[in-house]
Design a protein around this motif. Structure first.
Motif, short mmCIF file in Angstrom:
data_model
loop_
_atom_site.label_atom_id
_atom_site.label_comp_id
_atom_site.label_asym_id
_atom_site.label_seq_id
_atom_site.Cartn_x
_atom_site.Cartn_y
_atom_site.Cartn_z
N TRP A 1 -169.76 19.31 63.16
CA TRP A 1 -169.97 20.08 61.93
C TRP A 1 -169.00 21.25 61.93
N PHE A 2 -168.38 21.53 60.80
CA PHE A 2 -167.42 22.63 60.73
C PHE A 2 -167.53 23.39 59.42
N ARG A 3 -167.12 24.66 59.46
CA ARG A 3 -167.01 25.49 58.25
C ARG A 3 -165.79 26.38 58.41
N THR A 4 -164.90 26.38 57.42
CA THR A 4 -163.68 27.17 57.49
C THR A 4 -163.14 27.47 56.11
N LEU B 1 -160.31 19.97 65.27
CA LEU B 1 -161.75 20.02 65.42
C LEU B 1 -162.18 19.48 66.78
N ILE B 2 -161.74 18.28 67.09
CA ILE B 2 -162.09 17.64 68.35
C ILE B 2 -161.05 16.56 68.64
N GLY C 1 -162.12 22.36 69.28
CA GLY C 1 -161.64 23.64 68.76
C GLY C 1 -160.16 23.90 68.88
N TYR C 2 -159.49 23.20 69.80
CA TYR C 2 -158.05 23.46 69.98
C TYR C 2 -157.44 22.44 70.93
N HIS D 1 -158.00 12.21 67.65
CA HIS D 1 -158.50 13.51 67.20
C HIS D 1 -158.79 13.58 65.70
N LEU D 2 -159.74 14.51 65.42
CA LEU D 2 -160.05 14.96 64.07
C LEU D 2 -159.41 16.32 63.88
#
Length: 277
Positions: A135-138, A145-146, A234-235, A161-162
């Protein structure tokens, strides 16, 4: 007298219901408001994200709520597999309003775009059937993301990756002799709202889901780069020929990251998303 008693009883019941009766010869009416007409919580298979993920935990490599306290160095795993993650950079907990999975207790992980990462520290050998979920919000168009990289730090080889591209689209991709990606179209997901994203790879091909909906599939792509490496949230590196890359650093909030050793089905993806609404 019997008729009058019935009428009086009906009037009392209607008064309790908030509906006014009029006297003979007068005009009257009532109004009503229906709230939550979609009944989304009531019709969801699961009431909590933790319950939805728990139903599929047997095939999870890890399931991290990312709700650890600020300053934590370890990301708790709720899958039952005892596979915690390791935070790099400062872990900052926040409680954005709204929050994804609002009925689940806890916070979200707030990332400021400066190489904050959650790492699964056990090396994996060429995962070819898997699902990644988050789940993400930006409000920042860009950032991983992953994904999967060959080193615990900044990776020289990276795929599975996403990420969010420079236009706010969600991209899922693997390297299978060439870069193969699936991408959302027409929507900017860097809109300050919570979204769920899932990517799967299996013998049935590549698949991307956003907000519980199937976005695209590629049945001809069934393998990724043959490499050993580490899952990261995250990175990690995003460079080379990956399309529409803006930055590798994610800025925003993340919650409920997971990797599975199977391809989640459309029904499972939908149930996970519905639990977070």
């Amino acid at each position: 007298m019997r008729r009058l008693g019935v009428a009086a009883g009906a009037a009392a019941l209607l008064a309790l219901a908030g509906i006014g009766l009029t006297t003979p010869g007068a005009f009257g009416g009532y109004s009503a408001v229906i709230r939550n007409s979609t009944d989304t919580a009531g019709t969801a298979t699961y009431f909590l994200c933790s319950a939805a993920l728990g139903a599929d935990s047997a095939n999870a490599l890890f399931q991290w709520p990312l709700a650890d306290a600020s300053g934590s160095t370890s990301a708790a795993d709720i899958s039952g597999q005892s596979h915690p993650g390791t935070y790099s950079g400062t872990m900052t907990a926040s409680t954005p309003t709204p929050i994804a999975c609002p009925r689940d207790p806890g916070t979200a992980w707030s990332l400021d775009g400066s190489a904050q990462t959650a790492l699964y520290p056990t090396q994996q050998t060429n995962p070819t059937t898997f699902s990644v979920e988050i789940w993400f919000r930006t409000t920042v168009a860009g950032g991983k993301l992953i994904g999967f990289g060959t080193t615990t730090g900044q990776s020289a080889q990276y795929d599975r990756h996403l990420y969010i591209d420079k236009n706010g689209a969600v991209v899922f991709g693997v390297y299978s002799g060439a870069i193969k990606t699936l991408r959302t179209a027409g929507t900017n997901y860097a809109d300050g709202r919570w979204h769920s994203a899932v990517g799967t790879l299996s013998a049935a091909g590549l698949a991307l889901y956003v907000d519980g909906r199937s976005i695209a599939t590629d049945p001809n792509t069934t393998t990724a780069e043959n490499a050993s490496g580490y899952w990261k949230v995250g990175y990690d590196t995003l460079a080379g020929s990956w399309p529409n890359v803006a930055t590798a650093y994610f800025t925003g909030s993340l919650r409920y990251a997971a990797v599975y050793t199977t391809a989640l089905t459309p029904a499972q993806v939908k149930a996970h998303d519905a639990a977070g609404r």
